[in-house]
Design an enzyme around this catalytic site. Structure first.
Site, PDB file in Angstrom:
ATOM      1  N   LYS A 230       0.875  -1.109   0.123  1.00  0.00           N
ATOM      2  CA  LYS A 230       0.096  -0.142  -0.136  1.00  0.00           C
ATOM      3  C   LYS A 230       0.756   1.169  -0.136  1.00  0.00           C
ATOM      4  O   LYS A 230       1.678   1.357   0.899  1.00  0.00           O
ATOM      5  CB  LYS A 230      -0.958   0.056   1.188  1.00  0.00           C
ATOM      6  CG  LYS A 230      -1.743   1.222   1.557  1.00  0.00           C
ATOM      7  CD  LYS A 230      -2.385   1.303   2.910  1.00  0.00           C
ATOM      8  CE  LYS A 230      -3.219   2.602   3.123  1.00  0.00           C
ATOM      9  NZ  LYS A 230      -3.817   2.675   4.310  1.00  0.00           N
ATOM     10  N   ASP A 235      -2.384  10.654   3.696  1.00  0.00           N
ATOM     11  CA  ASP A 235      -3.835  10.213   3.608  1.00  0.00           C
ATOM     12  C   ASP A 235      -4.671  11.233   4.459  1.00  0.00           C
ATOM     13  O   ASP A 235      -4.536  11.287   5.843  1.00  0.00           O
ATOM     14  CB  ASP A 235      -4.062   8.649   4.436  1.00  0.00           C
ATOM     15  CG  ASP A 235      -5.680   8.385   4.445  1.00  0.00           C
ATOM     16  OD1 ASP A 235      -6.431   9.059   3.657  1.00  0.00           O
ATOM     17  OD2 ASP A 235      -5.850   7.512   5.061  1.00  0.00           O
ATOM     18  N   LYS A 242     -10.016  13.079   8.199  1.00  0.00           N
ATOM     19  CA  LYS A 242      -9.441  12.528   9.424  1.00  0.00           C
ATOM     20  C   LYS A 242      -9.422  13.797  10.297  1.00  0.00           C
ATOM     21  O   LYS A 242      -9.296  14.999   9.947  1.00  0.00           O
ATOM     22  CB  LYS A 242      -7.993  11.932   9.386  1.00  0.00           C
ATOM     23  CG  LYS A 242      -7.901  10.640   8.530  1.00  0.00           C
ATOM     24  CD  LYS A 242      -6.617  10.501   8.598  1.00  0.00           C
ATOM     25  CE  LYS A 242      -6.177   9.108   7.770  1.00  0.00           C
ATOM     26  NZ  LYS A 242      -6.814   7.927   8.454  1.00  0.00           N
ATOM     27  N   ASP A 253       1.651   6.465   5.853  1.00  0.00           N
ATOM     28  CA  ASP A 253       0.708   5.711   5.220  1.00  0.00           C
ATOM     29  C   ASP A 253       1.049   4.795   3.890  1.00  0.00           C
ATOM     30  O   ASP A 253       0.145   3.938   3.408  1.00  0.00           O
ATOM     31  CB  ASP A 253      -0.670   6.321   4.916  1.00  0.00           C
ATOM     32  CG  ASP A 253      -1.776   5.342   5.094  1.00  0.00           C
ATOM     33  OD1 ASP A 253      -1.652   4.302   5.727  1.00  0.00           O
ATOM     34  OD2 ASP A 253      -3.056   5.987   4.503  1.00  0.00           O
ATOM     35  N   ASP A 312     -11.960   7.247   3.839  1.00  0.00           N
ATOM     36  CA  ASP A 312     -10.888   7.003   4.519  1.00  0.00           C
ATOM     37  C   ASP A 312     -10.491   5.542   4.570  1.00  0.00           C
ATOM     38  O   ASP A 312      -9.563   5.349   5.311  1.00  0.00           O
ATOM     39  CB  ASP A 312     -11.208   7.584   6.072  1.00  0.00           C
ATOM     40  CG  ASP A 312      -9.633   7.527   6.581  1.00  0.00           C
ATOM     41  OD1 ASP A 312      -8.573   7.798   6.024  1.00  0.00           O
ATOM     42  OD2 ASP A 312      -9.909   7.670   7.985  1.00  0.00           O
ATOM     43  N   GLU A 314      -9.423   3.894   1.918  1.00  0.00           N
ATOM     44  CA  GLU A 314      -9.011   4.012   0.627  1.00  0.00           C
ATOM     45  C   GLU A 314      -7.940   3.179   0.379  1.00  0.00           C
ATOM     46  O   GLU A 314      -7.641   2.477  -0.983  1.00  0.00           O
ATOM     47  CB  GLU A 314      -8.390   5.394   0.213  1.00  0.00           C
ATOM     48  CG  GLU A 314      -7.141   5.643   0.595  1.00  0.00           C
ATOM     49  CD  GLU A 314      -6.725   5.611   2.193  1.00  0.00           C
ATOM     50  OE1 GLU A 314      -5.693   5.005   2.937  1.00  0.00           O
ATOM     51  OE2 GLU A 314      -7.683   5.844   2.947  1.00  0.00           O
ATOM     52  N   ARG A 316      -7.862  -0.171   1.064  1.00  0.00           N
ATOM     53  CA  ARG A 316      -7.977  -1.544   0.610  1.00  0.00           C
ATOM     54  C   ARG A 316      -8.694  -1.159  -1.014  1.00  0.00           C
ATOM     55  O   ARG A 316      -8.618  -2.436  -1.463  1.00  0.00           O
ATOM     56  CB  ARG A 316      -9.395  -1.931   1.515  1.00  0.00           C
ATOM     57  CG  ARG A 316     -10.540  -1.036   1.381  1.00  0.00           C
ATOM     58  CD  ARG A 316     -11.436  -1.343   2.731  1.00  0.00           C
ATOM     59  NE  ARG A 316     -10.661  -0.904   3.788  1.00  0.00           N
ATOM     60  CZ  ARG A 316     -11.406  -1.169   5.115  1.00  0.00           C
ATOM     61  NH1 ARG A 316     -12.584  -1.615   5.086  1.00  0.00           N
ATOM     62  NH2 ARG A 316     -10.773  -0.573   6.060  1.00  0.00           N
TER      63      ARG A 316
END
Length: 460
Positions: A230, A235, A242, A253, A312, A314, A316
Site C-alpha cells: 500500500k 492520507d 481525518k 501510510d 478514509d 482508501e 483497501r
C-alpha cells in the site's frame, strides 16, 4: 547508512561482555582484578540494559578497555534485541562480542538496527561504530537484512512533500536498477485505460498523479512470489476527512510499500530462487473538486462493483486493483502489506502486526519464523460470517463493514479480489512510537524479516 559490520576481524576490537547474575563471576575473572574493582566502585549490576565503559589498561594505548552490558531480565521475559541499546551509548570504535548472548545473530542484528539514525533534515555528528561479527555469523546475509530495514525506515520517515507518488516511484526505480530488475509504471489517466479504476479514483484529486509501480526480477521458470504494498503517500481521509490527531503521522501510510521494497531488496540481494514481482499502487488521498465521494460506485479491475461507504478506507481500494493484477499471474504466493486499520492497532497495539491467511501451513511457518527473527506477528481470523457486514444494497460490496471487527472486514474485502491458494495480508503499523531495543522512534519495517526468513527457507 554505512555498513556497521566490520569487513575483517581486528585484534584491536573493543570487547563487549554480556553479563548476567549467573555469569558475572566468570566475566570478572576474564576482565581482571583492576577492571572488576572499577566495576564494583561504579556500582555496576548485570540488570537488563545497564552498561559500563571500562578504562583501558595503563600502557595499552587504548582509552576504552571494554564494555559490560547487563542482560539479566528483571521479569520472566527476555528481549533478544536488548543489544540494540548499545550503539546509543558507545563511543566510536570497532567492537566485538567477548562472550555470546543466547542468540548471537539476533544480538548482532539488533546492534546494527539500533545504530540507525534518520538525518536527512537535521545535521548530526557523524558516528563510526562497527561490530566484528563472530565467525559463526554470515556478514553479507545480515547486511542484506539491515539494508532492507534501513531502506524501509528511510522511506517511511521521509515526509510527504519529499515522498509523494513520483518520489516513491523514483525510489523503486533506484532499487530495481541496483538489482537489474525491470520496472514499469502506469500513471494518471493511463490507469483508466489499463483498467485500474480504483487506484485512479483514490488518487485523482491530488496534484501528484496516482500510479501503479510494477517491478519484476528473477528467473521466469522459478516459483512466482508477488509482493503488494500500500503506497498512500499521505492520507487526509478524503472527503471523510481525518481529525487532526489522526492525520499527524499519515506520511507513514505508505509503510506497506516501504516494507515491500525493503523485503524485495533482501530477496534480490540474496538471490533467492524465485520469480519476484512487486506491485505498489502509489497515491495521495487528497481533497479537491475531483475527490471520490461517499456512495460513489466503481467497477474494479476484477469486475466487482464497489460502493464507497467511507473515503478514509482508501487503502483497501487501491490494493483491490493491485491484488487482482497479482492474481492474474497465479503466483505460488501473494503477500500484501498495508497500514490499513486502526482496529488492528486497538486489538494488538503498535508492536504486533496482524496477519490473515487461509493457508494454515503458511501461517504456521510464519509464526515460527516471526519468533525466530524477533519480528512479532499475530494471526487473526478471516471469519466468513462477517462478510455480511460488507453487503451493499446497490453494488456487489461496500468498502467498509461498520464499527466492529474492522481489521477482519478489511481483510475479507481484499480476499474478494484474490483467488490464489496462498495469500497473506499483513495489517501493520510501520511505526515505533517510542524507542525500543533495536527499534528507534519513527518508521519501522515490520514483518519483512519474518517473511524473508520463510522465503529463504523455501527458495534459498
Amino acid at each position: 547508512m554505512d555498513p556497521i559490520f566490520s569487513a575483517r576481524a581486528t585484534a584491536e576490537a573493543i570487547p563487549i561482555w554480556f553479563v548476567t547474575g549467573a555469569n558475572y563471576t566468570d566475566v570478572q575473572r576474564s576482565i581482571g582484578a583492576e577492571a572488576s574493582a572499577f566495576a564494583k566502585a561504579a556500582g555496576f549490576e548485570p540488570k537488563t540494559g545497564r552498561h559500563l565503559l571500562l578504562p583501558g589498561k595503563k600502557g595499552a594505548g587504548a582509552a576504552l578497555g571494554g564494555v559490560l552490558f547487563g542482560i539479566d531480565a528483571t521479569d520472566d521475559s527476555e528481549d533478544p534485541f536488548v543489544a540494540g541499546r548499545l550503539p546509543q551509548h558507545l563511543p566510536d570504535g570497532v567492537y566485538r562480542f567477548a562472550n555470546e548472548p543466547s542468540d548471537a545473530r539476533l544480538a548482532a542484528l539488533a546492534f546494527a538496527l539500533g545504530a540507525y539514525r534518520f538525518t536527512r533534515y537535521r545535521k548530526a555528528e557523524p558516528r563510526s561504530i562497527k561490530l566484528d561479527l563472530p565467525q559463526s555469523l554470515a556478514r553479507e546475509e545480515l547486511e542484506h537484512v539491515v539494508e532492507g530495514v534501513t531502506l524501509a525506515r528511510d522511506l517511511i520517515n521521509t515526509p510527504a512533500n519529499d515522498m509523494g507518488p513520483a518520489q516513491l516511484e523514483q525510489a523503486a526505480r533506484k532499487l530495481a536498477a541496483r538489482h537489474a530488475a525491470t520496472i514499469t509504471a502506469v500513471v494518471g489517466d493511463e490507469l483508466l485505460q489499463q483498467n485500474f479504476p480504483l487506484i485512479h479514483a483514490v488518487g485523482r484529486a491530488a496534484a501528484a498523479a496516482p500510479r501503479l509501480i510494477d517491478i519484476a526480477w528473477g528467473d521466469a521458470n522459478h516459483p512466482r512470489v508477488t509482493l503488494v504494498g500500500k503506497g498512500v503517500c499521505f492520507d487526509t481521509g478524503g472527503l471523510d476527512i481525518k481529525p487532526e490527531a489522526a492525520m499527524l503521522n499519515m506520511k507513514k501510510d505508505m509503510g506497506g510499500a516501504a516494507t515491500a521494497l525493503g523485503l524485495a531488496h533482501m530477496i534480490m540481494a540474496r538471490g533467492l530462487k524465485l520469480r519476484l514481482r512487486v506491485l505498489i499502487p502509489a497515491v495521495e488521498n487528497a481533497i479537491a473538486g475531483s475527490s471520490f465521494r461517499p456512495r460513489d460506485i466503481y467497477t474494479s479491475r476484477k469486475g466487482i462493483t464497489v460502493e464507497i461507504g467511507n473515503t478514509d478506507a482508501e487503502g483497501r481500494l487501491i490494493l483491490a486493483d493491485a491484488l487482482a493484477l497479482a492474481d492474474e499471474d497465479k503466483p505460488a504466493l501473494i503477500a500484501d502489506f498495508a497500514t490499513l486499520t486502526g482496529a488492528a492497532r486497538i486489538a494488538l497495539g503498535p508492536d504486533m502486526p496482524a496477519f490473515f491467511t487461509d493457508d494454515d501451513r503458511l501461517a504456521d511457518e510464519l509464526i515460527r519464523a516471526a519468533k525466530a527473527e524477533n519480528d512479532p506477528l499475530w494471526r487473526l481470523p478471516l471469519w466468513r460470517p462477517y462478510e455480511a457486514m460488507l453487503e451493499s444494497k446497490v453494488a456487489d460490496i461496500n468498502n467498509v463493514g461498520g464499527s466492529q471487527a474492522g481489521a477482519i472486514t478489511a481483510a475479507l474485502f481484499m480476499r474478494r479480489f484474490v483467488t490464489a491458494q496462498s495469500w497473506v495480508h499483513f495489517d501493520l503499523f510501520a511505526w515505533t512510537p517510542s524507542a525500543k531495543s533495536g527499534r528507534p522512534e519513527g518508521g519501522e519495517c515490520q514483518v519483512a524479516r519474518a517473511l524473508y526468513a520463510l522465503l529463504a527457507a523455501r527458495y534459498g
